[in-house]
Design a protein around this motif. Structure first.
Motif, PDB file in Angstrom:
ATOM      1  N   THR A  35       0.846  -1.184   0.000  1.00 18.00           N
ATOM      2  CA  THR A  35       0.000   0.000   0.000  1.00 18.00           C
ATOM      3  C   THR A  35       0.885   1.239   0.000  1.00 18.00           C
ATOM      4  O   THR A  35       2.018   1.198   0.489  1.00 18.00           O
ATOM      5  CB  THR A  35      -0.932   0.038   1.229  1.00 18.00           C
ATOM      6  OG1 THR A  35      -1.866   1.120   1.081  1.00 18.00           O
ATOM      7  CG2 THR A  35      -0.168   0.235   2.529  1.00 18.00           C
ATOM      8  N   MET A  36       0.403   2.323  -0.568  1.00 20.52           N
ATOM      9  CA  MET A  36       1.083   3.617  -0.523  1.00 20.52           C
ATOM     10  C   MET A  36       2.522   3.532  -1.016  1.00 20.52           C
ATOM     11  O   MET A  36       3.411   4.202  -0.505  1.00 20.52           O
ATOM     12  CB  MET A  36       1.015   4.198   0.900  1.00 20.52           C
ATOM     13  CG  MET A  36      -0.403   4.323   1.424  1.00 20.52           C
ATOM     14  SD  MET A  36      -0.544   4.836   3.149  1.00 20.52           S
ATOM     15  CE  MET A  36      -0.167   6.577   2.972  1.00 20.52           C
ATOM     16  N   GLY A  37       2.767   2.647  -1.980  1.00 21.72           N
ATOM     17  CA  GLY A  37       4.095   2.521  -2.552  1.00 21.72           C
ATOM     18  C   GLY A  37       5.076   1.775  -1.683  1.00 21.72           C
ATOM     19  O   GLY A  37       6.289   1.799  -1.927  1.00 21.72           O
ATOM     20  N   THR A  38       4.591   1.081  -0.669  1.00 23.73           N
ATOM     21  CA  THR A  38       5.474   0.363   0.248  1.00 23.73           C
ATOM     22  C   THR A  38       4.725  -0.863   0.768  1.00 23.73           C
ATOM     23  O   THR A  38       3.670  -1.232   0.271  1.00 23.73           O
ATOM     24  CB  THR A  38       5.927   1.288   1.395  1.00 23.73           C
ATOM     25  OG1 THR A  38       6.882   0.617   2.202  1.00 23.73           O
ATOM     26  CG2 THR A  38       4.757   1.725   2.258  1.00 23.73           C
ATOM     27  N   GLY A  39       5.273  -1.514   1.780  1.00 24.47           N
ATOM     28  CA  GLY A  39       4.623  -2.674   2.367  1.00 24.47           C
ATOM     29  C   GLY A  39       3.985  -2.338   3.697  1.00 24.47           C
ATOM     30  O   GLY A  39       4.350  -1.380   4.361  1.00 24.47           O
ATOM     31  N   TYR A  40       2.998  -3.142   4.065  1.00 24.47           N
ATOM     32  CA  TYR A  40       2.416  -2.981   5.393  1.00 24.47           C
ATOM     33  C   TYR A  40       2.309  -4.332   6.072  1.00 24.47           C
ATOM     34  O   TYR A  40       2.194  -5.378   5.431  1.00 24.47           O
ATOM     35  CB  TYR A  40       1.043  -2.303   5.334  1.00 24.47           C
ATOM     36  CG  TYR A  40      -0.090  -3.165   4.834  1.00 24.47           C
ATOM     37  CD1 TYR A  40      -0.864  -3.919   5.718  1.00 24.47           C
ATOM     38  CD2 TYR A  40      -0.414  -3.204   3.484  1.00 24.47           C
ATOM     39  CE1 TYR A  40      -1.912  -4.699   5.270  1.00 24.47           C
ATOM     40  CE2 TYR A  40      -1.462  -3.986   3.028  1.00 24.47           C
ATOM     41  CZ  TYR A  40      -2.209  -4.730   3.915  1.00 24.47           C
ATOM     42  OH  TYR A  40      -3.251  -5.504   3.461  1.00 24.47           O
ATOM     43  N   THR A  41       2.386  -4.316   7.384  1.00 20.51           N
ATOM     44  CA  THR A  41       2.222  -5.509   8.207  1.00 20.51           C
ATOM     45  C   THR A  41       1.352  -5.157   9.400  1.00 20.51           C
ATOM     46  O   THR A  41       1.542  -4.105  10.021  1.00 20.51           O
ATOM     47  CB  THR A  41       3.580  -6.026   8.712  1.00 20.51           C
ATOM     48  OG1 THR A  41       4.423  -6.309   7.596  1.00 20.51           O
ATOM     49  CG2 THR A  41       3.408  -7.285   9.543  1.00 20.51           C
ATOM     50  N   ILE A  42       0.405  -6.024   9.697  1.00 22.61           N
ATOM     51  CA  ILE A  42      -0.468  -5.816  10.851  1.00 22.61           C
ATOM     52  C   ILE A  42      -0.495  -7.086  11.669  1.00 22.61           C
ATOM     53  O   ILE A  42      -0.656  -8.189  11.130  1.00 22.61           O
ATOM     54  CB  ILE A  42      -1.897  -5.443  10.403  1.00 22.61           C
ATOM     55  CG1 ILE A  42      -1.869  -4.129   9.617  1.00 22.61           C
ATOM     56  CG2 ILE A  42      -2.823  -5.322  11.618  1.00 22.61           C
ATOM     57  CD1 ILE A  42      -3.183  -3.788   8.961  1.00 22.61           C
ATOM     58  N   LYS A  43      -0.295  -6.937  12.962  1.00 19.60           N
ATOM     59  CA  LYS A  43      -0.398  -8.058  13.887  1.00 19.60           C
ATOM     60  C   LYS A  43      -1.479  -7.753  14.916  1.00 19.60           C
ATOM     61  O   LYS A  43      -1.512  -6.667  15.500  1.00 19.60           O
ATOM     62  CB  LYS A  43       0.931  -8.301  14.596  1.00 19.60           C
ATOM     63  CG  LYS A  43       1.998  -8.915  13.697  1.00 19.60           C
ATOM     64  CD  LYS A  43       3.177  -9.415  14.511  1.00 19.60           C
ATOM     65  CE  LYS A  43       4.109 -10.261  13.658  1.00 19.60           C
ATOM     66  NZ  LYS A  43       5.169 -10.904  14.463  1.00 19.60           N
ATOM     67  N   VAL A  44      -2.351  -8.726  15.104  1.00 22.24           N
ATOM     68  CA  VAL A  44      -3.439  -8.602  16.059  1.00 22.24           C
ATOM     69  C   VAL A  44      -3.372  -9.784  17.016  1.00 22.24           C
ATOM     70  O   VAL A  44      -3.252 -10.935  16.587  1.00 22.24           O
ATOM     71  CB  VAL A  44      -4.806  -8.580  15.346  1.00 22.24           C
ATOM     72  CG1 VAL A  44      -5.941  -8.650  16.351  1.00 22.24           C
ATOM     73  CG2 VAL A  44      -4.934  -7.327  14.478  1.00 22.24           C
ATOM     74  N   VAL A  45      -3.451  -9.503  18.294  1.00 15.58           N
ATOM     75  CA  VAL A  45      -3.410 -10.543  19.322  1.00 15.58           C
ATOM     76  C   VAL A  45      -4.757 -10.603  20.028  1.00 15.58           C
ATOM     77  O   VAL A  45      -5.344  -9.575  20.359  1.00 15.58           O
ATOM     78  CB  VAL A  45      -2.287 -10.262  20.347  1.00 15.58           C
ATOM     79  CG1 VAL A  45      -2.271 -11.334  21.439  1.00 15.58           C
ATOM     80  CG2 VAL A  45      -0.937 -10.188  19.650  1.00 15.58           C
ATOM     81  N   VAL A 202       0.645  -2.062  14.068  1.00 21.51           N
ATOM     82  CA  VAL A 202       0.348  -1.653  12.694  1.00 21.51           C
ATOM     83  C   VAL A 202       1.597  -0.979  12.124  1.00 21.51           C
ATOM     84  O   VAL A 202       2.120  -0.043  12.711  1.00 21.51           O
ATOM     85  CB  VAL A 202      -0.841  -0.672  12.630  1.00 21.51           C
ATOM     86  CG1 VAL A 202      -1.105  -0.247  11.186  1.00 21.51           C
ATOM     87  CG2 VAL A 202      -2.085  -1.283  13.260  1.00 21.51           C
ATOM     88  N   ASP A 203       2.066  -1.479  10.994  1.00 29.28           N
ATOM     89  CA  ASP A 203       3.250  -0.918  10.351  1.00 29.28           C
ATOM     90  C   ASP A 203       2.961  -0.665   8.874  1.00 29.28           C
ATOM     91  O   ASP A 203       2.532  -1.563   8.157  1.00 29.28           O
ATOM     92  CB  ASP A 203       4.435  -1.885  10.489  1.00 29.28           C
ATOM     93  CG  ASP A 203       5.674  -1.392   9.754  1.00 29.28           C
ATOM     94  OD1 ASP A 203       5.677  -1.411   8.512  1.00 29.28           O
ATOM     95  OD2 ASP A 203       6.646  -1.000  10.418  1.00 29.28           O
ATOM     96  N   ILE A 204       3.193   0.566   8.443  1.00 32.78           N
ATOM     97  CA  ILE A 204       3.146   0.903   7.021  1.00 32.78           C
ATOM     98  C   ILE A 204       4.484   1.525   6.661  1.00 32.78           C
ATOM     99  O   ILE A 204       4.782   2.658   7.043  1.00 32.78           O
ATOM    100  CB  ILE A 204       1.998   1.860   6.670  1.00 32.78           C
ATOM    101  CG1 ILE A 204       0.641   1.243   7.005  1.00 32.78           C
ATOM    102  CG2 ILE A 204       2.044   2.225   5.181  1.00 32.78           C
ATOM    103  CD1 ILE A 204      -0.551   2.148   6.701  1.00 32.78           C
TER     104      ILE A 204
END
Length: 336
Positions: A35-45, A202-204
């Protein structure tokens, strides 16, 4: 937008994926993509039992698409692109979300005395870091001076109701890359909070928002990358249970020309890339949007002025600079 900060615990997933791991106490769901020209990673616990992971992924994808459509300069039909293409110097109606982002940007511009400035777009494009790709080259003095005439955050006015923007010069070009990813991170974090999810990361592209604990029931562990291209290792590690983190640097997006390196972060005052080779600035704040903008502004200010700012306006900031003697670290008194 600067994909610098790499979480020590995050594994990047090239496409939209969902994976689960289970220990004796906590259930971790992880997914990511582009997304937005880059990568994203989301972790939910500990996802609430009434939520379906696939539905959550779909909602997050829709939210990221909306952010792109709002802020991207690479999408010709985005709201920001339409504003940039509008040559009117009268009030131009825009959405409330766009006003929200620009109000925060203008706030940071005032605090940093213009070191952070979203009207820098003309210079960003001139140096080849905008949506129009061209061969790297050093602009002429006259080109830089002409572009600088379009750069001044004080020439942009904001109206809250009805939401609208007004530019003093018809060809002013806004670039929200120094705050947009942070806004996107905050939007996803707020979505998670609305679902009663209170343990997440949340990482973008390196801008992050953290809450609660990881899959092992411990604080999220965050690693700040060593500020040199091609060296994927941690220079500094910290643990967080809440807040936002953003890093700006000169070693992920640059071009080499005649034995010199030119990074993508432009100094609005000089019109030239900020020359702190192999350096980065990390900021901790309550929102990723604020951390994102401050990291860019303090990078432009440099170590001495940046640290002075951080003590006057209490800011948790860490400067990393690669020198002949090795990695130099300087932090404000508020940095953990």
């Amino acid at each position: 937008m600067n994909p610098i900060l790499i979480p020590a615990i995050v594994i990047f997933l090239g496409g939209l994926l969902t994976s689960c791991t289970q220990d004796s106490q906590h259930h971790l769901i992880q997914f990511g993509g582009s997304t937005m020209g880059t990568g994203y990673t989301i972790k939910v616990v500990d996802l609430p039992s009434n939520l379906n992971p696939e539905n959550l992924v779909n909602e997050i994808t829709q939210q990221l698409t909306a952010v792109n459509h709002l802020l991207s300069t690479y999408q010709a039909d985005s709201e920001l692109s339409q504003f940039n293409q509008n040559s009117s110097t009268d009030w131009i109606p825009v959405s409330s979300p766009l006003v929200t982002v620009i109000k925060k940007a203008q706030e940071i511009s005032k605090l940093t005395q213009g070191a952070f400035d979203i009207t820098v777009g003309a210079l960003v494009n001139l140096w080849g870091f905008g949506p129009d790709i061209h061969s790297p080259a050093i602009p002429t003095f006259d080109q830089i001076q002409a572009a600088k005439q379009k750069v001044n955050f004080e020439l942009l006015d904001i109206r809250n109701s009805p939401p609208a923007l007004k530019k003093a010069q018809a060809d002013m070009y806004l670039d929200l890359s120094g705050i947009g990813k942070g806004y996107g991170v905050d939007q996803i974090a707020e979505l998670l909070e609305s679902k009663n999810i209170h343990n997440y990361l949340v990482d973008i592209g390196g801008e992050e928002r953290i809450k609660g604990h990881n899959g092992k029931g411990k604080p999220w562990k965050i690693a700040i990358q060593y500020p040199r291209s091609g060296i994927p290792k941690a220079a500094y590690t910290l643990e967080c249970t809440s807040g936002a983190i953003a890093t700006s640097g000169d070693y992920q997006n640059y071009f080499d020309y005649k034995d010199s390196r030119y990074g993508h972060i432009i100094n609005p005052e000089t019109g030239w890339p900020t020359l702190y080779q192999s350096a980065s600035v990390t900021v901790l704040s309550t929102t990723a949007m604020e951390a994102d903008a401050l990291a860019t502004g303090l990078y432009v200010l440099g170590i001495e002025k940046g640290l002075a700012f951080a003590e006057i306006y209490p800011t948790a900031v860490l400067f990393l600079l690669q020198s002949e003697q090795g990695l130099k670290q300087q932090a404000s008194s508020y940095f953990p």
